[in-house]
Design an enzyme around this catalytic site. Sequence first.
Site, mmCIF file in Angstrom:
data_model
loop_
_atom_site.group_PDB
_atom_site.id
_atom_site.type_symbol
_atom_site.label_atom_id
_atom_site.label_comp_id
_atom_site.label_asym_id
_atom_site.label_seq_id
_atom_site.Cartn_x
_atom_site.Cartn_y
_atom_site.Cartn_z
ATOM 1 N N TYR A 31 0.829 -1.143 0.120
ATOM 2 C CA TYR A 31 -0.105 -0.043 0.125
ATOM 3 C C TYR A 31 0.856 1.134 0.111
ATOM 4 C CZ TYR A 31 -4.551 2.217 0.663
ATOM 5 O OH TYR A 31 -5.892 2.836 0.169
ATOM 6 N N ALA A 65 -0.345 -2.651 5.779
ATOM 7 C CA ALA A 65 0.360 -2.265 7.122
ATOM 8 C C ALA A 65 0.116 -3.139 8.159
ATOM 9 C CB ALA A 65 0.324 -0.739 7.571
ATOM 10 N N PHE A 66 -1.225 -3.451 8.109
ATOM 11 C CA PHE A 66 -1.565 -4.557 9.040
ATOM 12 C C PHE A 66 -1.058 -5.858 9.063
ATOM 13 C CE2 PHE A 66 -4.780 -7.531 10.989
ATOM 14 C CZ PHE A 66 -4.893 -6.580 12.262
ATOM 15 N N GLU A 67 -0.690 -6.174 7.815
ATOM 16 C CA GLU A 67 -0.215 -7.498 7.740
ATOM 17 C C GLU A 67 1.273 -7.663 7.857
ATOM 18 O OE1 GLU A 67 -3.980 -7.133 5.703
ATOM 19 O OE2 GLU A 67 -2.337 -6.089 5.079
ATOM 20 N N VAL A 90 1.043 4.631 6.798
ATOM 21 C CA VAL A 90 -0.549 4.771 6.770
ATOM 22 C C VAL A 90 -0.840 6.298 7.001
ATOM 23 C CG1 VAL A 90 -2.457 4.223 8.396
ATOM 24 C CG2 VAL A 90 -0.745 2.489 8.239
ATOM 25 N N ILE A 91 -1.092 6.829 6.012
ATOM 26 C CA ILE A 91 -1.870 8.148 6.226
ATOM 27 C C ILE A 91 -3.193 8.484 6.786
ATOM 28 C CG2 ILE A 91 -2.147 10.243 4.687
ATOM 29 C CD1 ILE A 91 -0.458 8.793 2.517
ATOM 30 N N THR A 95 -11.216 8.602 9.635
ATOM 31 C CA THR A 95 -11.989 7.911 10.671
ATOM 32 C C THR A 95 -10.736 7.268 11.561
ATOM 33 O OG1 THR A 95 -11.249 5.886 9.060
ATOM 34 C CG2 THR A 95 -13.247 6.985 8.762
ATOM 35 N N HIS A 97 -9.523 4.428 11.633
ATOM 36 C CA HIS A 97 -8.633 3.141 11.096
ATOM 37 C C HIS A 97 -7.285 3.319 11.410
ATOM 38 C CE1 HIS A 97 -8.044 0.171 7.879
ATOM 39 N NE2 HIS A 97 -6.986 1.163 7.361
ATOM 40 N N ARG A 136 9.517 12.306 4.156
ATOM 41 C CA ARG A 136 10.186 11.329 5.037
ATOM 42 C C ARG A 136 10.452 10.158 4.366
ATOM 43 N NH1 ARG A 136 6.984 14.656 7.177
ATOM 44 N NH2 ARG A 136 7.376 15.408 9.340
#
Length: 160
Positions: A31, A65-67, A90-91, A95, A97, A136
């Site tokens: 992602y 990212a979760f994985e 993760v931007i 929400t 999330h 970054r």
Amino acid sequence: MATALKSLSEYSKKKNIDISNKKFAIVVSEYNPKITDSLHGAVVETLLKEGASERNIYREDVPGAFELTFGAQLMAQIEEVDAVICLGCVIQGETKHFDFICDAVAHGVTNVSLKYNKPVVFGLLTPNTEQQAFDRAGGKHGNKGVEAAVAAIKMLGFNQ
């Protein structure tokens, strides 16, 4: 932000060890690939610059990212792997999330490191905007990938 005060690409070589025979697994979120590929490039470049062998650097991609934590666990359980570096971005959105994912990855990476008693580095960008992520990942603040590679090297030295 602390990043505004320093470049992520600058680091001290104090306590760096010989990494010519160390094996590094880099787990990369698919992602936001422009960002994560830039992070990955900086990790590899830094590891090679510090003496790692190209044949000892492995990349494994995961969907998001979760994985990263499960990918890190699969890599960490390989006895020959000395350190795992997790890279993702993760931007912040509208929400919660963002909060759930970032928190889960931070805890997951820590748990994998403790479970396998080896460095598992948290190279997850958590910016508010896409521009902050690019800043970054090779932009005006340097590249967090350099910082992640150096953290892995230093923790390998600490773990000897």
